[in-house]
Scaffold this motif. Sequence first.
Motif, PDB file in Angstrom:
ATOM      1  N   THR A   1       0.854  -1.174   0.000  1.00 42.28           N
ATOM      2  CA  THR A   1       0.000   0.000   0.000  1.00 42.28           C
ATOM      3  C   THR A   1       0.898   1.235   0.000  1.00 42.28           C
ATOM      4  OG1 THR A   1      -0.066   0.220   2.404  1.00 42.28           O
ATOM      5  CG2 THR A   1      -1.736  -1.226   1.386  1.00 42.28           C
ATOM      6  N   GLN A   2       0.302   2.379  -0.261  1.00 51.06           N
ATOM      7  CA  GLN A   2       1.081   3.620  -0.192  1.00 51.06           C
ATOM      8  C   GLN A   2       1.640   3.810   1.210  1.00 51.06           C
ATOM      9  OE1 GLN A   2      -1.975   6.260  -1.621  1.00 51.06           O
ATOM     10  NE2 GLN A   2      -1.018   6.395  -3.651  1.00 51.06           N
ATOM     11  N   ALA A   3       0.855   3.504   2.224  1.00 50.33           N
ATOM     12  CA  ALA A   3       1.313   3.651   3.611  1.00 50.33           C
ATOM     13  C   ALA A   3       2.473   2.706   3.917  1.00 50.33           C
ATOM     14  CB  ALA A   3       0.154   3.411   4.577  1.00 50.33           C
ATOM     15  N   GLN A   4       2.396   1.488   3.420  1.00 54.53           N
ATOM     16  CA  GLN A   4       3.479   0.524   3.654  1.00 54.53           C
ATOM     17  C   GLN A   4       4.767   0.969   2.983  1.00 54.53           C
ATOM     18  OE1 GLN A   4       1.298  -2.844   2.112  1.00 54.53           O
ATOM     19  NE2 GLN A   4       1.090  -3.759   4.161  1.00 54.53           N
ATOM     20  N   LEU A   5       4.666   1.433   1.735  1.00 53.81           N
ATOM     21  CA  LEU A   5       5.851   1.915   1.031  1.00 53.81           C
ATOM     22  C   LEU A   5       6.437   3.126   1.747  1.00 53.81           C
ATOM     23  CD1 LEU A   5       7.866   1.933  -1.286  1.00 53.81           C
ATOM     24  CD2 LEU A   5       6.169   3.180  -2.657  1.00 53.81           C
ATOM     25  N   ALA A   6       5.590   4.028   2.182  1.00 52.98           N
ATOM     26  CA  ALA A   6       6.054   5.210   2.911  1.00 52.98           C
ATOM     27  C   ALA A   6       6.820   4.803   4.165  1.00 52.98           C
ATOM     28  CB  ALA A   6       4.868   6.100   3.273  1.00 52.98           C
ATOM     29  N   GLY A   7       6.272   3.861   4.928  1.00 55.12           N
ATOM     30  CA  GLY A   7       6.936   3.394   6.141  1.00 55.12           C
ATOM     31  C   GLY A   7       8.259   2.707   5.852  1.00 55.12           C
ATOM     32  N   LEU A   8       8.279   1.908   4.802  1.00 54.94           N
ATOM     33  CA  LEU A   8       9.499   1.204   4.410  1.00 54.94           C
ATOM     34  C   LEU A   8      10.625   2.174   4.088  1.00 54.94           C
ATOM     35  CD1 LEU A   8      10.714  -1.613   3.601  1.00 54.94           C
ATOM     36  CD2 LEU A   8       9.878  -1.152   1.304  1.00 54.94           C
ATOM     37  N   CYS A   9      10.269   3.320   3.519  1.00 52.66           N
ATOM     38  CA  CYS A   9      11.263   4.304   3.076  1.00 52.66           C
ATOM     39  C   CYS A   9      11.411   5.492   4.023  1.00 52.66           C
ATOM     40  CB  CYS A   9      10.881   4.807   1.683  1.00 52.66           C
ATOM     41  SG  CYS A   9      10.882   3.505   0.454  1.00 52.66           S
ATOM     42  N   ASN A  10      10.717   5.452   5.151  1.00 48.80           N
ATOM     43  CA  ASN A  10      10.763   6.542   6.136  1.00 48.80           C
ATOM     44  C   ASN A  10      10.259   7.871   5.581  1.00 48.80           C
ATOM     45  OD1 ASN A  10      11.782   4.979   8.325  1.00 48.80           O
ATOM     46  ND2 ASN A  10      13.773   5.016   7.320  1.00 48.80           N
ATOM     47  N   TYR A  11       9.193   7.816   4.795  1.00 49.78           N
ATOM     48  CA  TYR A  11       8.520   9.002   4.278  1.00 49.78           C
ATOM     49  C   TYR A  11       7.065   8.923   4.695  1.00 49.78           C
ATOM     50  CZ  TYR A  11      12.485  10.201   1.340  1.00 49.78           C
ATOM     51  OH  TYR A  11      13.736  10.553   0.906  1.00 49.78           O
ATOM     52  N   GLY A  12       6.370  10.034   4.603  1.00 46.59           N
ATOM     53  CA  GLY A  12       4.940  10.043   4.866  1.00 46.59           C
ATOM     54  C   GLY A  12       4.165   9.569   3.649  1.00 46.59           C
ATOM     55  N   ARG A  13       2.950   9.119   3.882  1.00 45.06           N
ATOM     56  CA  ARG A  13       2.098   8.652   2.785  1.00 45.06           C
ATOM     57  C   ARG A  13       1.853   9.765   1.774  1.00 45.06           C
ATOM     58  NH1 ARG A  13      -3.629   8.432   2.127  1.00 45.06           N
ATOM     59  NH2 ARG A  13      -4.120   6.957   0.454  1.00 45.06           N
ATOM     60  N   ARG A  14       1.729  11.005   2.230  1.00 48.00           N
ATOM     61  CA  ARG A  14       1.502  12.139   1.329  1.00 48.00           C
ATOM     62  C   ARG A  14       2.627  12.239   0.294  1.00 48.00           C
ATOM     63  NH1 ARG A  14      -2.709  14.465  -0.361  1.00 48.00           N
ATOM     64  NH2 ARG A  14      -1.671  14.571  -2.331  1.00 48.00           N
ATOM     65  N   PHE A  15       3.875  11.955   0.708  1.00 49.47           N
ATOM     66  CA  PHE A  15       5.001  12.005  -0.217  1.00 49.47           C
ATOM     67  C   PHE A  15       4.831  10.963  -1.320  1.00 49.47           C
ATOM     68  CE2 PHE A  15       9.223  10.817  -1.721  1.00 49.47           C
ATOM     69  CZ  PHE A  15       9.713  12.061  -2.093  1.00 49.47           C
ATOM     70  N   VAL A  16       4.438   9.754  -0.953  1.00 46.19           N
ATOM     71  CA  VAL A  16       4.219   8.690  -1.940  1.00 46.19           C
ATOM     72  C   VAL A  16       3.112   9.109  -2.908  1.00 46.19           C
ATOM     73  CG1 VAL A  16       3.538   6.275  -2.298  1.00 46.19           C
ATOM     74  CG2 VAL A  16       5.048   6.876  -0.383  1.00 46.19           C
ATOM     75  N   ILE A  17       2.046   9.666  -2.381  1.00 46.66           N
ATOM     76  CA  ILE A  17       0.940  10.140  -3.226  1.00 46.66           C
ATOM     77  C   ILE A  17       1.450  11.177  -4.222  1.00 46.66           C
ATOM     78  CG2 ILE A  17      -1.193  11.509  -3.193  1.00 46.66           C
ATOM     79  CD1 ILE A  17      -1.800  10.094  -0.467  1.00 46.66           C
ATOM     80  N   ASP A  18       2.257  12.133  -3.737  1.00 43.15           N
ATOM     81  CA  ASP A  18       2.783  13.184  -4.619  1.00 43.15           C
ATOM     82  C   ASP A  18       3.698  12.625  -5.702  1.00 43.15           C
ATOM     83  OD1 ASP A  18       1.366  15.145  -3.278  1.00 43.15           O
ATOM     84  OD2 ASP A  18       3.077  15.832  -2.087  1.00 43.15           O
ATOM     85  N   VAL A  19       4.551  11.680  -5.335  1.00 40.04           N
ATOM     86  CA  VAL A  19       5.453  11.071  -6.324  1.00 40.04           C
ATOM     87  C   VAL A  19       4.644  10.330  -7.377  1.00 40.04           C
ATOM     88  CG1 VAL A  19       7.226   9.297  -6.696  1.00 40.04           C
ATOM     89  CG2 VAL A  19       7.459  10.911  -4.797  1.00 40.04           C
ATOM     90  N   GLU A  20       3.703   9.518  -6.940  1.00 38.83           N
ATOM     91  CA  GLU A  20       2.898   8.747  -7.892  1.00 38.83           C
ATOM     92  C   GLU A  20       2.066   9.649  -8.803  1.00 38.83           C
ATOM     93  OE1 GLU A  20       2.479   4.541  -5.458  1.00 38.83           O
ATOM     94  OE2 GLU A  20       0.680   5.718  -5.790  1.00 38.83           O
ATOM     95  N   ALA A  21       1.725  10.837  -8.327  1.00 35.13           N
ATOM     96  CA  ALA A  21       0.949  11.784  -9.137  1.00 35.13           C
ATOM     97  C   ALA A  21       1.841  12.629 -10.041  1.00 35.13           C
ATOM     98  CB  ALA A  21       0.127  12.691  -8.227  1.00 35.13           C
ATOM     99  N   GLY A  22       3.155  12.513  -9.877  1.00 33.83           N
ATOM    100  CA  GLY A  22       4.079  13.267 -10.719  1.00 33.83           C
ATOM    101  C   GLY A  22       4.203  14.723 -10.337  1.00 33.83           C
TER     102      GLY A  22
END
Length: 75
Positions: A28-49
């Motif tokens: 999930t976005q939350a799992q990836l964020a935790g794995l990389c020590n980032y917040g979920r919002r960061f993952v959302i922003d990256v995936e949205a370009g």
Amino acid sequence: MSSPMSPAETAKELGRAIRSGRKAAKLTQAQLAGLCNYGRRFVIDVEAGRAQTTLLGVLTLARAVGVRIKIERPA
């Protein structure tokens, strides 16, 4: 991730590659964020370009989901 993808030439295309890798890794976005020590919002922003994301963060997420980034100089 072993399937070949076409080169990403925009932030949105790179974000799609990260999203595809995340889904292939069944994260999930939350799992990836935790794995990389980032917040979920960061993952959302990256995936949205979105352009305000950091290169280090993008590289970290890409590495975590098996997306390889190759830099080439045009001929």
